[in-house]
Design an enzyme around this catalytic site. Structure first.
Site, mmCIF file in Angstrom:
data_model
loop_
_atom_site.group_PDB
_atom_site.id
_atom_site.type_symbol
_atom_site.label_atom_id
_atom_site.label_comp_id
_atom_site.label_asym_id
_atom_site.label_seq_id
_atom_site.Cartn_x
_atom_site.Cartn_y
_atom_site.Cartn_z
ATOM 1 N N LYS A 58 32.843 92.367 70.712
ATOM 2 C CA LYS A 58 31.793 91.755 70.483
ATOM 3 C C LYS A 58 31.819 90.749 71.479
ATOM 4 O O LYS A 58 31.056 90.073 72.012
ATOM 5 C CB LYS A 58 32.089 90.955 69.146
ATOM 6 C CG LYS A 58 31.861 91.789 67.770
ATOM 7 C CD LYS A 58 32.278 91.421 66.626
ATOM 8 C CE LYS A 58 32.074 92.428 65.537
ATOM 9 N NZ LYS A 58 32.708 92.148 64.210
ATOM 10 N N GLN A 102 36.713 87.942 61.663
ATOM 11 C CA GLN A 102 36.982 89.357 61.609
ATOM 12 C C GLN A 102 37.589 89.632 60.223
ATOM 13 O O GLN A 102 38.660 89.125 60.122
ATOM 14 C CB GLN A 102 37.562 89.843 62.980
ATOM 15 C CG GLN A 102 37.654 91.428 62.989
ATOM 16 C CD GLN A 102 36.141 91.993 63.010
ATOM 17 O OE1 GLN A 102 35.219 91.331 63.805
ATOM 18 N NE2 GLN A 102 35.831 92.969 62.248
ATOM 19 N N ASP A 125 27.324 85.928 60.609
ATOM 20 C CA ASP A 125 27.592 87.021 59.830
ATOM 21 C C ASP A 125 26.990 87.334 58.612
ATOM 22 O O ASP A 125 26.673 88.195 58.241
ATOM 23 C CB ASP A 125 29.073 87.334 59.272
ATOM 24 C CG ASP A 125 29.897 88.266 60.392
ATOM 25 O OD1 ASP A 125 29.195 89.186 60.971
ATOM 26 O OD2 ASP A 125 31.214 88.133 60.628
#
Ligand code: NAD
Length: 300
Positions: A58, A102, A125
């Site tokens: 990422k 994460q 997200d």
């Protein structure tokens, strides 16, 4: 008369991702000329090897796109309060338009508490209840990256959705549930009749055989086989399953669908790897650019 099997079309993610990134590069350049570099704060807790790879990829993708990215690493036994404090600090830090934590987090951390602490306007997200609620209402701000990437694949390859019977395997908050909302909504890439299957679904094949569009997000390697689908189905295989082997890497990746056995039956399928995977990072970039644009618009 013999009926020849159809050739199953491969729905590769890379060309779709490239097209989206090329559009984003114009938005990023425009933001930069206005003094804003879209920035992502990635929070990594513990040493999970897959999580480390995801975060590294990422960060790389952000730098390659001309954006800013910083990774905040915390030990696997970090006290929850310390992690929550980091999120508070990042919420206030103007360098970051997006915050990504994460997952999965270690067992002693309450994942929901951490997600709820992220400012909704930085929740790139799309997991915060404000963003999931907006999605359910049909006025999304940040659409969770994997479901969003799936919509982009369907759109790119002109896979019809409207009026079709869509069957989703998996009810997670990050894939199955948001997809259920998106595909059932009255919108351009919605208007399907959607069935959501899960671990308590009896006779899975009964449902998968009805699917015109099948989305497998169960995390069970090879769960769907050729005998479980009907001729002409379009399949999106979300699964990323690590299978140990004797290769130098020690493992290979497979999906939730037995790829070989659906050949000639399915109209199309996303490969694993190389299908949905490349889309997820791209949509994270998309959401972070959107967060930066939202901020720019609110200030001008
Ligand atoms: P999860 O473990 O949170 O959820 C799995 C879901 O599948 C659960 O809701 C469960 O009820 C359902 N399920 C499990 N076994 C089943 C069965 N036998 N029959 C029917 N339903 C069953 O997983 P997740 O985070 O939603 O991820 C699912 C898969 O997608 C995993 O392989 C994951 O690695 C992958 N994934 C890929 C991407 C990507 O970028 N391609 C992104 C996210 C997740």
């Amino acid at each position: 008369m013999t009926i020849s099997a159809v050739e199953t079309i491969l729905l590769a993610g890379k060309p779709v991702a490239a097209e989206i990134k090329s559009g984003l590069s114009r938005s990023i350049a425009a933001l930069k000329s206005g003094g804003i570099t879209p920035g992502l704060a990635a929070v990594l807790v513990g040493e999970d090897p897959a999580s480390q790879i995801y975060v590294r990829n990422k960060a790389k993708a952000f730098v390659k796109a001309g954006c800013f990215s910083e990774t905040f690493r915390m030990a696997g036994d970090v006290p929850q309060a310390k992690l929550l404090q980091l999120i508070e600090d990042l919420n206030r830090d103007v360098r970051f338009h997006g915050i990504l934590v994460q997952l999965p987090l270690p067992d002693h951390i309450e994942t929901k508490k951490v997600i709820y602490r992220i400012a909704p306007e930085k929740d790139v997200d799309g997991f915060h209840p404000v963003n999931l609620g907006r999605l359910l209402e049909g006025v999304p701000n940040f659409i969770p990256c994997t479901p969003h990437g799936i919509l982009k694949i369907l759109e790119h390859y002109r896979i019809p959705v409207k009026g079709r019977q869509a069957v989703i395997l998996g009810r997670s908050n990050i894939v199955g549930k948001p997809l259920f909302a998106l595909l059932s909504q009255k919108s351009k890439y919605g208007n399907a009749t959607v069935t959501l299957c899960h671990t308590a679904t009896p006779d899975l094949a009964y449902f998968t055989r009805q699917a015109d569009l099948l989305i497998a997000a169960s995390g069970v390697p090879g769960l769907v086989t050729g005998s479980m689908v009907k001729q002409g189905v379009d399949i999106i295989d979300v699964g990323i399953n690590r299978i140990a082997d004797s290769s130098p890497k020690g493992y290979h990746i497979t999906g939730d669908v037995d790829f070989e056995s659906v050949q000639g039956i399915a109209n199309s399928i996303t490969p694993v790897p190389g299908g949905v995977g490349p889309m997820t990072i791209t949509m994270l970039l998309y959401n972070t650019v959107k967060a930066a644009q939202n901020l720019f618009e609110s200030q001008n």
